[in-house]
Design a protein around this motif. Sequence first.
Motif, short mmCIF file in Angstrom:
data_model
loop_
_atom_site.label_atom_id
_atom_site.label_comp_id
_atom_site.label_asym_id
_atom_site.label_seq_id
_atom_site.Cartn_x
_atom_site.Cartn_y
_atom_site.Cartn_z
N ALA A 33 39.17 20.16 -7.18
CA ALA A 33 39.97 20.70 -6.09
C ALA A 33 40.12 19.65 -4.98
O ALA A 33 39.17 18.95 -4.64
CB ALA A 33 39.32 21.95 -5.52
N PHE A 34 41.33 19.59 -4.43
CA PHE A 34 41.64 18.69 -3.32
C PHE A 34 42.44 19.45 -2.27
O PHE A 34 43.33 20.20 -2.61
CB PHE A 34 42.45 17.48 -3.81
CG PHE A 34 41.68 16.65 -4.78
CD1 PHE A 34 40.82 15.66 -4.34
CD2 PHE A 34 41.79 16.88 -6.14
CE1 PHE A 34 40.08 14.91 -5.24
CE2 PHE A 34 41.05 16.14 -7.05
CZ PHE A 34 40.19 15.15 -6.60
N PHE A 35 42.09 19.24 -1.02
CA PHE A 35 42.83 19.90 0.06
C PHE A 35 43.60 18.87 0.86
O PHE A 35 43.21 17.71 0.96
CB PHE A 35 41.91 20.74 0.96
CG PHE A 35 40.93 19.93 1.76
CD1 PHE A 35 41.25 19.50 3.04
CD2 PHE A 35 39.68 19.62 1.24
CE1 PHE A 35 40.35 18.75 3.78
CE2 PHE A 35 38.78 18.87 1.98
CZ PHE A 35 39.11 18.43 3.26
N VAL A 36 44.70 19.32 1.41
CA VAL A 36 45.57 18.45 2.18
C VAL A 36 45.00 18.30 3.59
O VAL A 36 44.50 19.26 4.17
CB VAL A 36 47.03 18.99 2.20
CG1 VAL A 36 47.12 20.31 2.94
CG2 VAL A 36 47.98 17.96 2.78
N GLU A 37 45.08 17.09 4.12
CA GLU A 37 44.56 16.83 5.46
C GLU A 37 45.68 16.64 6.48
O GLU A 37 45.53 17.01 7.63
CB GLU A 37 43.67 15.58 5.43
CG GLU A 37 43.01 15.22 6.72
CD GLU A 37 41.97 16.25 7.18
OE1 GLU A 37 41.69 16.28 8.38
OE2 GLU A 37 41.47 17.02 6.35
N GLU A 38 46.80 16.07 6.07
CA GLU A 38 47.90 15.75 6.98
C GLU A 38 49.10 16.63 6.67
O GLU A 38 49.42 16.88 5.51
CB GLU A 38 48.29 14.28 6.84
CG GLU A 38 47.16 13.30 7.10
CD GLU A 38 46.67 13.32 8.52
OE1 GLU A 38 47.46 13.61 9.43
OE2 GLU A 38 45.46 13.06 8.73
N LEU A 39 49.79 17.07 7.71
CA LEU A 39 50.98 17.92 7.51
C LEU A 39 52.07 17.21 6.72
O LEU A 39 52.82 17.84 5.99
CB LEU A 39 51.52 18.37 8.86
CG LEU A 39 50.62 19.32 9.65
CD1 LEU A 39 51.24 19.62 11.02
CD2 LEU A 39 50.38 20.62 8.88
N ASP A 40 52.16 15.90 6.87
CA ASP A 40 53.23 15.16 6.19
C ASP A 40 52.74 14.49 4.91
O ASP A 40 53.32 13.53 4.44
CB ASP A 40 53.85 14.14 7.14
CG ASP A 40 52.84 13.09 7.61
OD1 ASP A 40 51.62 13.28 7.42
OD2 ASP A 40 53.29 12.08 8.18
N ALA A 41 51.66 15.00 4.32
CA ALA A 41 51.13 14.43 3.08
C ALA A 41 52.19 14.48 1.98
O ALA A 41 53.01 15.40 1.93
CB ALA A 41 49.88 15.18 2.65
N ASN A 42 52.12 13.53 1.08
CA ASN A 42 53.08 13.41 -0.01
C ASN A 42 52.58 14.21 -1.22
O ASN A 42 51.97 13.66 -2.13
CB ASN A 42 53.29 11.94 -0.36
CG ASN A 42 54.32 11.72 -1.42
OD1 ASN A 42 54.75 12.64 -2.11
ND2 ASN A 42 54.72 10.48 -1.58
N TRP A 43 52.86 15.52 -1.21
CA TRP A 43 52.43 16.40 -2.30
C TRP A 43 52.96 15.92 -3.65
O TRP A 43 52.21 15.82 -4.61
CB TRP A 43 52.92 17.82 -2.04
CG TRP A 43 52.20 18.54 -0.95
CD1 TRP A 43 52.40 18.40 0.40
CD2 TRP A 43 51.18 19.51 -1.10
NE1 TRP A 43 51.56 19.24 1.08
CE2 TRP A 43 50.79 19.94 0.19
CE3 TRP A 43 50.56 20.08 -2.21
CZ2 TRP A 43 49.81 20.89 0.39
CZ3 TRP A 43 49.58 21.03 -2.00
CH2 TRP A 43 49.21 21.43 -0.71
N ASN A 44 54.25 15.67 -3.73
CA ASN A 44 54.85 15.29 -5.01
C ASN A 44 54.31 13.96 -5.51
O ASN A 44 54.05 13.80 -6.70
CB ASN A 44 56.38 15.25 -4.91
CG ASN A 44 56.96 16.64 -4.76
OD1 ASN A 44 56.39 17.62 -5.23
ND2 ASN A 44 58.10 16.74 -4.10
N GLY A 45 54.14 13.00 -4.61
CA GLY A 45 53.59 11.71 -5.00
C GLY A 45 52.18 11.85 -5.55
O GLY A 45 51.82 11.23 -6.56
N PHE A 46 51.37 12.67 -4.88
CA PHE A 46 49.99 12.91 -5.31
C PHE A 46 49.98 13.55 -6.69
O PHE A 46 49.28 13.10 -7.60
CB PHE A 46 49.29 13.79 -4.29
CG PHE A 46 47.88 14.18 -4.63
CD1 PHE A 46 46.99 13.27 -5.19
CD2 PHE A 46 47.43 15.47 -4.39
CE1 PHE A 46 45.68 13.64 -5.50
CE2 PHE A 46 46.12 15.84 -4.69
CZ PHE A 46 45.25 14.93 -5.25
N GLU A 47 50.78 14.58 -6.86
CA GLU A 47 50.80 15.28 -8.14
C GLU A 47 51.28 14.37 -9.27
O GLU A 47 50.72 14.38 -10.36
CB GLU A 47 51.68 16.53 -8.03
CG GLU A 47 51.07 17.59 -7.13
CD GLU A 47 52.02 18.72 -6.78
OE1 GLU A 47 53.23 18.62 -7.04
OE2 GLU A 47 51.52 19.71 -6.22
#
Length: 105
Positions: A33-47
Amino acid sequence: MKHNYSAQKKETYDTFRQSKGVKLPQRAVVDYAFFVEELDANWNGFEQALKAKGYKVKRLNDNETVIASYGPIEFNADEVWRWESRATEIALEFDFYPDGWEIDA
């Protein structure tokens, strides 16, 4: 702030030490499990980066958590940590942080 891999690794190994006497599977799919820290995190890039390394990825409806599943792997501290640390390296690049692991149900 630099991520404390030593503390994270210790938690994983402690989990196995504390499970003495509990019947564990020989092989398992492990969900990291990983949680997002920044509002502008790159969800698609991470995935996409996780998928490129062989993880199956699921975004939870809480809009804060990504589950990266890997396996089945040999279910021991060394193997769980091996794939946990790899996913963590990717996560940190995209402003996500580790929040533990469990066996996929």
